[in-house]
Design an enzyme around this catalytic site. Structure first.
Site, PDB file in Angstrom:
ATOM      1  N   HIS A 184      -4.502   4.893  -2.711  1.00 49.99           N
ATOM      2  CA  HIS A 184      -5.642   4.879  -3.622  1.00 49.99           C
ATOM      3  C   HIS A 184      -5.408   4.356  -5.044  1.00 49.99           C
ATOM      4  O   HIS A 184      -6.286   3.712  -5.613  1.00 49.99           O
ATOM      5  CB  HIS A 184      -6.260   6.281  -3.705  1.00 49.99           C
ATOM      6  N   ASP A 244     -11.594   7.100  -9.321  1.00 52.80           N
ATOM      7  CA  ASP A 244     -11.647   6.982  -7.877  1.00 52.80           C
ATOM      8  C   ASP A 244     -12.793   7.892  -7.416  1.00 52.80           C
ATOM      9  O   ASP A 244     -12.861   9.059  -7.838  1.00 52.80           O
ATOM     10  CB  ASP A 244     -10.316   7.464  -7.292  1.00 52.80           C
TER      11      ASP A 244
HETATM   12  O1  LIG Z   1       2.901  -5.063   7.226  1.00 49.49           O
HETATM   13  C1  LIG Z   1       2.001  -4.834   6.439  1.00 49.49           C
HETATM   14  C2  LIG Z   1       1.036  -3.819   6.670  1.00 49.49           C
HETATM   15  C3  LIG Z   1       0.055  -3.619   5.734  1.00 49.49           C
HETATM   16  N1  LIG Z   1       0.017  -4.368   4.600  1.00 49.49           N
HETATM   17  C4  LIG Z   1      -1.074  -4.193   3.631  1.00 49.49           C
HETATM   18  O2  LIG Z   1      -1.401  -2.818   3.479  1.00 49.49           O
HETATM   19  C5  LIG Z   1      -2.800  -2.680   3.320  1.00 49.49           C
HETATM   20  C6  LIG Z   1      -3.325  -1.594   4.241  1.00 49.49           C
HETATM   21  O3  LIG Z   1      -4.634  -1.212   3.860  1.00 49.49           O
HETATM   22  P1  LIG Z   1      -5.702  -0.614   4.868  1.00 49.49           P
HETATM   23  O4  LIG Z   1      -5.896  -1.514   6.006  1.00 49.49           O
HETATM   24  O5  LIG Z   1      -6.942  -0.278   4.095  1.00 49.49           O
HETATM   25  O6  LIG Z   1      -5.019   0.674   5.451  1.00 49.49           O
HETATM   26  P2  LIG Z   1      -4.602   2.068   4.761  1.00 49.49           P
HETATM   27  O7  LIG Z   1      -3.577   1.831   3.730  1.00 49.49           O
HETATM   28  O8  LIG Z   1      -4.280   2.973   5.899  1.00 49.49           O
HETATM   29  O9  LIG Z   1      -5.996   2.509   4.071  1.00 49.49           O
HETATM   30  C7  LIG Z   1      -6.484   3.777   3.693  1.00 49.49           C
HETATM   31  O10 LIG Z   1      -7.529   3.469   2.751  1.00 49.49           O
HETATM   32  C8  LIG Z   1      -8.547   2.608   3.276  1.00 49.49           C
HETATM   33  C9  LIG Z   1      -9.523   2.282   2.140  1.00 49.49           C
HETATM   34  O11 LIG Z   1     -10.047   3.426   1.564  1.00 49.49           O
HETATM   35  C10 LIG Z   1      -9.252   3.290   4.457  1.00 49.49           C
HETATM   36  O12 LIG Z   1     -10.199   2.392   5.022  1.00 49.49           O
HETATM   37  C11 LIG Z   1      -8.200   3.680   5.514  1.00 49.49           C
HETATM   38  O13 LIG Z   1      -8.809   4.405   6.573  1.00 49.49           O
HETATM   39  C12 LIG Z   1      -7.108   4.545   4.882  1.00 49.49           C
HETATM   40  O14 LIG Z   1      -6.095   4.846   5.841  1.00 49.49           O
HETATM   41  C13 LIG Z   1      -3.441  -4.026   3.587  1.00 49.49           C
HETATM   42  O15 LIG Z   1      -3.840  -4.629   2.362  1.00 49.49           O
HETATM   43  C14 LIG Z   1      -2.309  -4.854   4.200  1.00 49.49           C
HETATM   44  O16 LIG Z   1      -2.322  -6.220   3.839  1.00 49.49           O
HETATM   45  C15 LIG Z   1       0.933  -5.378   4.403  1.00 49.49           C
HETATM   46  O17 LIG Z   1       0.859  -6.113   3.420  1.00 49.49           O
HETATM   47  N2  LIG Z   1       1.911  -5.565   5.314  1.00 49.49           N
END
Ligand SMILES: O=c1ccn([C@@H]2O[C@H](COP(=O)(O)OP(=O)(O)O[C@H]3O[C@H](CO)[C@@H](O)[C@H](O)[C@H]3O)[C@@H](O)[C@H]2O)c(=O)[nH]1
Length: 385
Positions: A21, A118
């Site tokens: 977040h 937030d």
């Molecule tokens: O190998 C990887 C894997 C992930 N990422 C990055 O990590 C981020 C992941 O974000 P997201 O897909 O939103 O997952 P979470 O971090 O799990 O997000 C949390 O926050 C989001 C927004 O509030 C919610 O939709 C989800 O359910 C919640 O788990 C993305 O930008 C990806 O590009 C990388 O760069 N490399």
């Protein structure tokens, strides 16, 4: 503090210090700071979270980090329940943030003119009222997830205890292809008392009080739902890309026996590569957006929160992805989904549909595009509030 002395307005930014977040909040703060150089920002989060978002004590020009207490009792030892630190933090948070803001004002000599928070920090709306300053919130997930949280009472009125999980949500405009099973936990099912569910339950009361809501999406995506949100709230502004690219502290160590993390696999860039035919994802909102901007259809294995809602929305409303049959990674379900997407007419249609959405997403961030114009509006509201 020189920056504070010359600033036209002082914005206190209040972060939710868990998961992913704080980074999108810092990213939007950076963009605001670049766009409105006369504003100065105090970024309040826990020491642990600030150490990750501001690595090596890095200061961002005109954004000063301040620590708030994490609320953990002395000698607290993490026993593996991820809800526990969140619960402690939230219990202490209203008073902690107030105290921290007193310190901020005393140290900087500049009263606070606006809160940017937030959206999870629902109680901060009362702090803003006490200070008599505007309250602006960042929503990091998708518009449809926000919609179900601000319409929770209405949904509860329409879903009775005898209704099954298959009951369609046809009593909400543009939700008829979704069912009760697709709703996030804590709306009509699940652990209502879990800390995150309990705070999401407050959104219905607090979001209408926001002077502006910045959302991490594009105007054309889920347009009907976006329009419903716009008609209900003042300044619901999709401002496009706000996400985080750093991993939380200790993440690599904690996961070293479960998987392999390599620095050369930035998801967003991988999804932009023309050789990628499908993206297997948990359905986090940022991943959905990045898949759209890569033009790549998705296969979903959702875990919690909004991920099931995102899965069904992409599958049944937008038509460019599939949830795994049975919701689990079995050989049969995975092969079936891969076959549909990579070698069927249905898969071809999905690629065509996502290509249209990709173009719209890029259009939103062109000069005069909707995300750019919405962001300008946000800057204007903040500067004149
Ligand atoms: O190998 C990887 C894997 C992930 N990422 C990055 O990590 C981020 C992941 O974000 P997201 O897909 O939103 O997952 P979470 O971090 O799990 O997000 C949390 O926050 C989001 C927004 O509030 C919610 O939709 C989800 O359910 C919640 O788990 C993305 O930008 C990806 O590009 C990388 O760069 N490399």
């Amino acid at each position: 503090m020189k920056n504070y002395k010359n600033a036209s307005k002082h914005i206190a930014v209040l972060a939710f210090p868990f998961g992913t977040h704080a980074t999108p909040l810092l990213n939007i703060t950076r963009r605001l700071s670049e766009a409105a150089p006369s504003l100065v920002f105090s970024f309040l989060s826990t020491e642990q979270s600030n150490a990750v978002t501001f690595p090596n004590g890095e200061k961002v020009d005109k954004i000063q980090p301040f620590n708030v207490w994490d609320g953990l009792p002395e000698g607290f030892r993490f026993k593996g329940d991820p809800h526990e630190p969140v619960e402690y933090f939230l219990k202490a948070a209203p008073e902690n943030f107030m105290k921290a803001m007193d310190v901020v004002v005393a140290e900087t000599g500049k009263p606070i003119d606006c809160l940017l928070v937030d959206a999870f920090l629902w109680f901060s709306v009362d702090i803003a009222a006490d200070l008599n300053v505007p309250w602006m919130a960042l929503w990091t997930a998708g518009p449809r997830a926000l919609y179900v949280h601000v319409d929770t009472s209405f949904i509860r009125q329409h879903v009775g205890i005898n209704d099954t999980l298959e009951k369609p949500l046809d009593f909400i405009e543009d939700f008829s292809s979704l069912s009760v099973a697709d709703l996030p936990d804590g709306i009509v099912n699940g652990k209502f008392e879990a800390p995150v569910q309990a705070l999401l339950d407050k959104l219905e009361q607090v979001i209408p009080q926001a002077t502006a809501i910045a959302a991490n999406s594009y105007e054309y995506l889920d347009n009907q739902v976006v329009n419903m949100l716009k008609s209900r709230f003042r300044n619901f502004l999709n401002v496009g890309e706000t996400h985080r690219k750093k991993l939380p502290e200790g993440f690599l160590e904690r996961t070293s026996l479960k998987g392999k993390i390599v620095p050369w696999a930035p998801q967003q860039k991988v999804l932009q590569h023309e050789a990628v035919g499908v993206f297997v994802t948990h359905g986090g909102w940022n991943s959905v957006l990045e898949s759209i901007t890569g033009g790549v259809p998705m296969i979903f294995r959702p875990f919690f929160g909004d991920q099931g809602l995102n899965t069904k929305t992409v599958e049944a409303v937008w038509g460019f992805g599939l949830g795994l049959e049975g919701g689990m990674f079995t050989k049969e379900a995975t092969v079936k989904a891969l076959k549909v997407i990579l070698s069927s007419d249905e898969g071809k249609k999905m690629r065509e549909k996502i290509a249209v959405q990709k173009e719209l997403a890029f259009k939103a961030v062109e000069p005069n595009g909707s995300s750019v114009e919405n962001f300008k509006k946000l800057v204007e509201i903040m500067s004149s509030s």
